[in-house]
Design a protein around this motif. Structure first.
Motif, PDB file in Angstrom:
ATOM      1  N   CYS A  93     -53.757 -27.469  26.049  1.00  0.00           N
ATOM      2  CA  CYS A  93     -53.282 -26.953  27.326  1.00  0.00           C
ATOM      3  C   CYS A  93     -51.895 -27.511  27.600  1.00  0.00           C
ATOM      4  O   CYS A  93     -51.643 -28.701  27.401  1.00  0.00           O
ATOM      5  CB  CYS A  93     -54.236 -27.348  28.452  1.00  0.00           C
ATOM      6  SG  CYS A  93     -55.787 -26.447  28.433  1.00  0.00           S
ATOM      7  N   VAL A  94     -50.995 -26.639  28.052  1.00  0.00           N
ATOM      8  CA  VAL A  94     -49.615 -27.023  28.332  1.00  0.00           C
ATOM      9  C   VAL A  94     -49.360 -26.816  29.818  1.00  0.00           C
ATOM     10  O   VAL A  94     -49.626 -25.737  30.361  1.00  0.00           O
ATOM     11  CB  VAL A  94     -48.620 -26.191  27.502  1.00  0.00           C
ATOM     12  CG1 VAL A  94     -47.189 -26.650  27.762  1.00  0.00           C
ATOM     13  CG2 VAL A  94     -48.948 -26.283  26.020  1.00  0.00           C
ATOM     14  N   ALA A  95     -48.835 -27.827  30.458  1.00  0.00           N
ATOM     15  CA  ALA A  95     -48.569 -27.744  31.892  1.00  0.00           C
ATOM     16  C   ALA A  95     -47.125 -27.322  32.151  1.00  0.00           C
ATOM     17  O   ALA A  95     -46.233 -27.550  31.334  1.00  0.00           O
ATOM     18  CB  ALA A  95     -48.846 -29.094  32.550  1.00  0.00           C
ATOM     19  N   LYS A  96     -46.915 -26.682  33.289  1.00  0.00           N
ATOM     20  CA  LYS A  96     -45.595 -26.441  33.876  1.00  0.00           C
ATOM     21  C   LYS A  96     -44.717 -25.468  33.097  1.00  0.00           C
ATOM     22  O   LYS A  96     -43.497 -25.530  33.178  1.00  0.00           O
ATOM     23  CB  LYS A  96     -44.852 -27.762  34.076  1.00  0.00           C
ATOM     24  CG  LYS A  96     -45.570 -28.701  35.040  1.00  0.00           C
ATOM     25  CD  LYS A  96     -44.811 -29.991  35.247  1.00  0.00           C
ATOM     26  CE  LYS A  96     -45.537 -30.895  36.236  1.00  0.00           C
ATOM     27  NZ  LYS A  96     -44.852 -32.179  36.448  1.00  0.00           N
ATOM     28  N   LEU A  97     -45.317 -24.548  32.343  1.00  0.00           N
ATOM     29  CA  LEU A  97     -44.530 -23.446  31.775  1.00  0.00           C
ATOM     30  C   LEU A  97     -44.520 -22.334  32.816  1.00  0.00           C
ATOM     31  O   LEU A  97     -45.398 -21.476  32.844  1.00  0.00           O
ATOM     32  CB  LEU A  97     -45.132 -22.961  30.451  1.00  0.00           C
ATOM     33  CG  LEU A  97     -45.046 -23.924  29.267  1.00  0.00           C
ATOM     34  CD1 LEU A  97     -45.733 -23.330  28.044  1.00  0.00           C
ATOM     35  CD2 LEU A  97     -43.595 -24.260  28.934  1.00  0.00           C
ATOM     36  N   SER A  98     -43.530 -22.353  33.681  1.00  0.00           N
ATOM     37  CA  SER A  98     -43.560 -21.489  34.864  1.00  0.00           C
ATOM     38  C   SER A  98     -43.390 -20.018  34.536  1.00  0.00           C
ATOM     39  O   SER A  98     -43.832 -19.151  35.282  1.00  0.00           O
ATOM     40  CB  SER A  98     -42.482 -21.924  35.857  1.00  0.00           C
ATOM     41  OG  SER A  98     -41.196 -21.843  35.262  1.00  0.00           O
ATOM     42  N   ARG A  99     -42.743 -19.693  33.408  1.00  0.00           N
ATOM     43  CA  ARG A  99     -42.508 -18.289  33.069  1.00  0.00           C
ATOM     44  C   ARG A  99     -43.461 -17.758  32.007  1.00  0.00           C
ATOM     45  O   ARG A  99     -43.507 -16.552  31.769  1.00  0.00           O
ATOM     46  CB  ARG A  99     -41.060 -18.112  32.578  1.00  0.00           C
ATOM     47  CG  ARG A  99     -40.004 -18.245  33.654  1.00  0.00           C
ATOM     48  CD  ARG A  99     -40.115 -17.140  34.694  1.00  0.00           C
ATOM     49  NE  ARG A  99     -40.115 -15.814  34.110  1.00  0.00           N
ATOM     50  CZ  ARG A  99     -39.023 -15.142  33.731  1.00  0.00           C
ATOM     51  NH1 ARG A  99     -37.834 -15.701  33.894  1.00  0.00           N
ATOM     52  NH2 ARG A  99     -39.097 -13.934  33.211  1.00  0.00           N
ATOM     53  N   ALA A 100     -44.185 -18.629  31.330  1.00  0.00           N
ATOM     54  CA  ALA A 100     -45.046 -18.184  30.232  1.00  0.00           C
ATOM     55  C   ALA A 100     -46.238 -17.401  30.766  1.00  0.00           C
ATOM     56  O   ALA A 100     -46.874 -17.801  31.740  1.00  0.00           O
ATOM     57  CB  ALA A 100     -45.521 -19.377  29.415  1.00  0.00           C
TER      58      ALA A 100
END
Length: 733
Positions: free
Chosen positions: A413-420
């Motif tokens: 899990c990856v946090a804070k990819l606002s545009r993905a």
């Protein structure tokens, strides 16, 4: 296979780490709702030591189906990842919803996995939707195994269930679907049912007793061996038939005893190649037990027989501009190529992206390139942006456990990819890539929505955009003809979850309103009309008179304006004004408020005043003239007609064709398709298929699929048109 002596469960309370693709297995669980997928995940976690005896995550919280919506609906509605560890192998279990409305979550799980476990209930059998997913997996060669659950249900019979699986999944090669173990029943309970207490290994001829709640191993009694002889021989022959050692069959038929270790190795290779599909049995641990029946055998099959990520092809990649790139391999040192398979929002952390790393290594604080293309038709804009990766973690129930990195073959899990968004590719910022997208079903159930209040209206746009970014099986449409905001979903349950998430996650309350189709109006006969706009009320007056004729044109002609004015009756500078007024009124409609199309409007006479005539006056006159023509002519309502293609099992073709005829559809033909299905082609008014996604599923027991495409507008039957015109007059539209 599955008869190894010692297991080493992973340490509880920490994120399972992987340092090489060979030590990873990615497995998706497939099966209908209620088959027992989530219960099996809990059992596997308990056996592997990931949870304590109460089935709880060691640091608190529920392991699976932890979303509040899942609690309320008592079923899975989203893809969830549960990482386990067994024999120093990290196993990423992907639990998928079984209900058809959430097939998008299932397809995401299939994309992220390298093998599939098909969970079938001995009480319910195999449903049509599960059979379709099996066929899809077979088409791409995905390794598969079958787990039979609910063996303690009334009238459950493992042998009958195996025979059903061989018939449904095996097709022409039923010897590729064979059990590795036979269940042994214990003493009958008070209700007369005898619970499954253990398993007997067909290859090892060892008995595994789970009745104490923890697996023990011993030699079978003399009464057991005759029970397994026939099944054992069939299993051995099935393994030998798929063996890469061509001499093995000849030696076996010659009476030579096959070495069990060799058979296990050949079995594992055949499973990994996707040509042999073992059947296993599973049941939850009894109250206070540590291991559920069959869980050790299943974990051993996953670690020993399912392929590593290195053995599966990486999806093709191109540049974001579409130029081909060399085929990637599952190499932690290779170019970064990862894919967002699921997007969700956390009220405290923000957007969280579940990512499958196919090549390279993903690290916290890396700056990556995010590419999203090819979903414009579903309301997703193309985007290419650089973003900084936040923290990496491994999910476990509601908890997120930190990871130092995620190598090729792993999930994180990856946090804070606002545009993905779901389906996007993550790659190196100096070497951007775009991964070939996986196939997603089209949302075909329209739901018209409107904000419940002014406060909701202010938040609606942002809430919907986030919702659609998370779920590529959802499409948002602002219909310019009906002025409705339409959310396209896969079914009613999909719609219910979407609207509930809008309310609970984004604080937006919406109301569902009747969905309208884009109707049109046209003239059924020629007509003439005069538009007179004369006002003298002091000051500058208004004066414009024009005379027009209207005649119908063939479908698709639009609005044609012809100038036949002679002698300057309408000054040249005001002729475009008349046309503008006519076209403006045509957009508003002349009978029921729907756009007017497919007519020729001819301006042939008029009058003007040297002082009081103006552009605005002649626009008004043109509109009035068109309305007068409409009052003298018969107006047809035109409805959109769709080209429909329905794929359905042969047994439901008659019901589908009869239903289409009852919806004013015209069946154009049928085509036989391999696998016992038929493709039905038809043309049908769109107003008749607003709920077809729901109705077809019911009619075909979940096996029917369809696609739709706009064909044309054509006149609506008079009785239907009259009803709509009456509703318009009564103000119901």
């Amino acid at each position: 296979m599955g008869d190894k002596a010692n297991a080493h469960p992973g340490a509880a309370g920490r994120a399972a780490a992987a340092d090489h693709p060979a030590s990873i297995r990615n497995v998706v669980l497939v099966g209908h709702s209620g088959a027992g997928k989530t219960t099996l995940v809990e059992s596997l976690a308990l056996t592997s030591g990931a949870v304590n005896r109460a089935g709880r995550v060691e640091d608190g919280g529920s392991l699976s189906d932890y979303d509040e919506i899942e609690h309320r609906q008592q079923r899975s509605v989203q893809l969830s990842l549960v990482p386990l560890e067994w024999n120093d192998i990290k196993i990423n279990i992907l639990d998928t919803p079984g209900y058809a409305d959430f097939v998008g979550e299932l397809r995401a799980g299939l994309r992220a996995a390298d093998a599939a476990l098909f969970i079938v209930s001995a009480a319910d059998g195999v449903d049509g939707a599960t059979r379709l997913v099996w066929q899809e997996c077979a088409a791409v060669g995905m390794p598969r195994a079958i787990v039979v659950t609910h063996l303690d249900a009334a009238r459950a019979d493992f042998g009958e269930m195996v025979a059903t699986c061989q018939r449904v999944f095996g097709g022409d090669d039923q010897d590729a679907v064979i059990p590795l173990y036979l269940p042994l029943h214990g003493a009958p309970a008070a209700d007369g049912n005898a619970p499954v207490a253990g398993l007997i290994g067909l290859l090892s001829q060892r008995l595994f007793d789970y009745s104490p709640g923890q697996r023990t191993e011993r030699d079978p009694g003399p009464e057991h061996l005759p029970l397994i002889e026939e099944a054992r021989n069939r299993l051995i022959e099935g393994i030998i038939a798929e063996s890469e050692d061509e001499t093995l069959m000849e030696r076996y038929l010659g009476g030579e005893e096959c070495d069990v270790k060799t058979l296990i190795q050949d079995l594992e290779k055949a499973v990994a190649r996707g040509v042999f599909h073992p059947v296993l049995a599973a049941a939850p641990a009894p109250e206070g037990g540590k291991q559920g029946l069959g869980t050790v055998e299943l974990l051993e099959l996953i670690t020993g027989g399912f392929p590593t990520p290195e053995e599966r092809d990486v999806p093709p990649v191109t540049t974001p501009q579409g130029k081909p790139r060399p085929q990637l391999t599952c190499d932690p040192a290779g170019p970064l190529a990862a894919e967002v398979v699921k997007t969700s929002s956390d009220p405290y952390v923000g957007r969280i992206s579940l990512v499958r790393v196919f090549s390279g290594t993903l690290r916290p604080d890396d700056t990556v390139h995010v590419s999203g293309h090819g979903l414009e038709s579903r309301g997703h804009e193309d985007h290419d942006v650089d973003e900084r990766v936040g923290a990496l973690s491994a999910p476990f129930g509601k908890q997120q456990r930190a990871l130092d990195l995620a190598i090729a073959g792993d999930l994180a899990c990856v946090a804070k990819l606002s545009r993905a968004e779901t389906g996007d590719t993550l790659s190196a910022k100096d070497d951007p890539l775009l991964m070939e997208p996986w196939v997603m079903p089209d949302p075909l159930l329209p739901v018209a929505i409107q904000a419940h209040s002014k406060a909701d209206e202010d938040k609606l746009s942002q809430g919907l955009s986030r919702l659609v970014a998370e779920d590529p099986t959802m499409r948002l449409e602002q219909n310019q003809d009906t002025h409705q905001l339409v959310l396209w979903c896969l079914g009613e349950a999909h719609m219910d979850v979407a609207l509930e998430r809008l309310r609970t996650r984004y604080g937006v309350q919406v109301d569902a309103v009747p969905h309208k189709v884009s109707l049109r109006e046209t003239f059924a006969s020629p007509a003439s009309g005069r538009g007179r706009h004369v006002k003298q009320s002091g000051g500058h007056g208004q004066f414009a008179i024009c005379e027009i004729t209207v005649e119908p044109l063939p479908g698709g002609s639009g609005i044609e304006f012809v100038d036949k004015v002679v002698g300057g009756a309408v000054p040249r500078q005001f002729i475009p004004s008349v046309e503008k007024g006519v076209r403006s009124q045509a957009v508003k409609g002349v009978a029921a408020g729907y756009p007017l199309v497919d007519v020729r409007v001819t301006l042939h006479d008029g009058k003007a005043h040297s002082v009081d005539s103006s552009d605005a006056a002649f626009q008004t006159a043109g509109a009035l003239a068109l309305r007068e023509c409409a009052s003298q002519a018969k107006i047809h309502l035109l409805e959109p007609v769709a080209e429909l293609e329905v794929m359905v099992a042969d047994e439901y073709v008659g019901a589908v064709m009869s239903d289409l005829s009852g919806r004013r559809g015209r069946v154009l033909g049928t085509e036989q398709v391999s696998g016992g299905s038929t493709l039905v082609r038809a043309q049908i008014p769109e107003i008749e298929i607003s709920r077809y996604a729901v109705d077809l599923r019911s009619m075909s027991h979940g096996t029917g699929r369809f696609s739709r495409a706009y064909a044309r507008h054509e006149p609506m039957p008079q009785q239907h048109a009259t009803r709509i015109l009456e509703e318009e007059r009564n103000g119901d539209r």
